[in-house]
Design a protein around this motif. Structure first.
Motif, PDB file in Angstrom:
ATOM      1  N   LYS A   1       0.413  12.036 -46.755  1.00 32.86           N
ATOM      2  CA  LYS A   1      -0.220  12.481 -47.376  1.00 32.86           C
ATOM      3  C   LYS A   1      -1.482  12.105 -47.743  1.00 32.86           C
ATOM      4  O   LYS A   1      -2.879  12.818 -49.109  1.00 32.86           O
TER       5      LYS A   1
ATOM      6  N   SER B   1      -6.199  20.031 -49.920  1.00 34.49           N
ATOM      7  CA  SER B   1      -6.324  18.702 -50.522  1.00 34.49           C
ATOM      8  C   SER B   1      -7.463  18.157 -51.299  1.00 34.49           C
ATOM      9  O   SER B   1      -8.478  19.380 -51.235  1.00 34.49           O
TER      10      SER B   1
ATOM     11  N   PHE C   1      -0.648  21.810 -40.762  1.00 31.85           N
ATOM     12  CA  PHE C   1      -0.675  21.358 -41.585  1.00 31.85           C
ATOM     13  C   PHE C   1      -2.378  20.189 -41.799  1.00 31.85           C
ATOM     14  O   PHE C   1      -2.389  19.429 -40.961  1.00 31.85           O
TER      15      PHE C   1
ATOM     16  N   ILE D   1      -1.897  17.762 -50.924  1.00 33.34           N
ATOM     17  CA  ILE D   1      -1.616  18.636 -51.674  1.00 33.34           C
ATOM     18  C   ILE D   1      -0.366  19.321 -50.952  1.00 33.34           C
ATOM     19  O   ILE D   1       0.537  19.175 -51.615  1.00 33.34           O
ATOM     20  N   ASN D   2      -1.021  20.383 -49.850  1.00 38.20           N
ATOM     21  CA  ASN D   2       0.685  20.729 -49.248  1.00 38.20           C
ATOM     22  C   ASN D   2      -0.150  20.957 -47.527  1.00 38.20           C
ATOM     23  O   ASN D   2      -1.697  20.556 -47.434  1.00 38.20           O
ATOM     24  N   GLU D   3       0.426  22.028 -47.011  1.00 36.37           N
ATOM     25  CA  GLU D   3      -0.066  22.236 -45.870  1.00 36.37           C
ATOM     26  C   GLU D   3      -1.631  23.186 -45.440  1.00 36.37           C
ATOM     27  O   GLU D   3      -2.385  22.802 -45.192  1.00 36.37           O
ATOM     28  N   GLU D   4      -1.990  23.358 -46.811  1.00 30.23           N
ATOM     29  CA  GLU D   4      -3.634  24.442 -46.764  1.00 30.23           C
ATOM     30  C   GLU D   4      -4.356  24.031 -48.199  1.00 30.23           C
ATOM     31  O   GLU D   4      -5.415  24.280 -48.000  1.00 30.23           O
TER      32      GLU D   4
ATOM     33  N   ASP E   1       2.307  14.942 -40.319  1.00 30.56           N
ATOM     34  CA  ASP E   1       2.649  16.140 -40.772  1.00 30.56           C
ATOM     35  C   ASP E   1       3.517  15.672 -41.275  1.00 30.56           C
ATOM     36  O   ASP E   1       3.451  16.092 -42.388  1.00 30.56           O
TER      37      ASP E   1
END
Length: 173
Positions: free
Chosen positions: A32, A61, A93, A56-59, A28
């Motif tokens: 990326k 892509s 993540f 992009i972030n934990e939620e 995590d």
């Protein structure tokens, strides 16, 4: 006085547990990018399907999948380029259950009439939705299950639906 000290101690303990963070795993932290290969299409069909995904972030892509048919005699699909966006619905993540929206630029065989002599490859564009799940090991290896369907929007042909199915393995870096 003892009761007051006991209440203060219990309150302080409760606050310390509330501030405890979820463990951060190496996969995590500052990782990326993912590369994947769809092993289902390698085993069950004549396709090579490779993907790249950017977290992009934990939620969420986005990514790009490229599929190439190694034997056009067995299957009508010649190639497909599929960009996608994913939204993850777990507390971890970029893993767990996800919903994906995708577009696909593809080439497929279209049959005219009743004879297979009048066949040619047509280019199509499909939009669709997929659902799936992603599992990530502590070392960064990924396994992914995916099932979706899209609709050809370019022209009226025999290849109206566009399937998206896979069992992929990969690596997060």
């Amino acid at each position: 006085m003892k009761k007051v000290l006991l209440l203060v101690f219990l309150f302080a303990t409760a606050i310390s547990f509330a501030q405890d963070k979820e463990k951060e795993y190496p996969q995590d932290k500052d990782k990326k990018h993912e590369v994947k290969v769809n092993v289902l299409t390698l085993v069950a069909g004549p396709w090579i399907d490779a993907s790249y995904e950017r977290l992009i972030n934990e939620e969420s892509s986005y990514g790009l999948s490229a599929t190439y048919n190694t034997n056009t005699d067995e299957s009508d699909l010649n190639y497909a380029i599929t960009p996608y966006y994913r939204r993850y619905f777990s507390g971890k993540f970029a893993r767990g259950f996800f919903v994906e929206g995708f577009g696909a630029l593809f080439s497929a065989r279209n049959y005219y009439g009743f004879s297979s002599n009048n066949e040619e490859f047509e280019t199509g564009f499909a939009l669709g939705v997929s659902v799936g799940g992603k599992f990530v090991s502590k070392k960064g290896f990924t396994t992914e299950l995916l099932l979706g369907v899209g609709r050809n929007l370019v022209r009226d042909s025999n290849y109206e639906g566009f399937p998206r199915i896979g069992i992929s393995v990969g690596y997060r870096f």
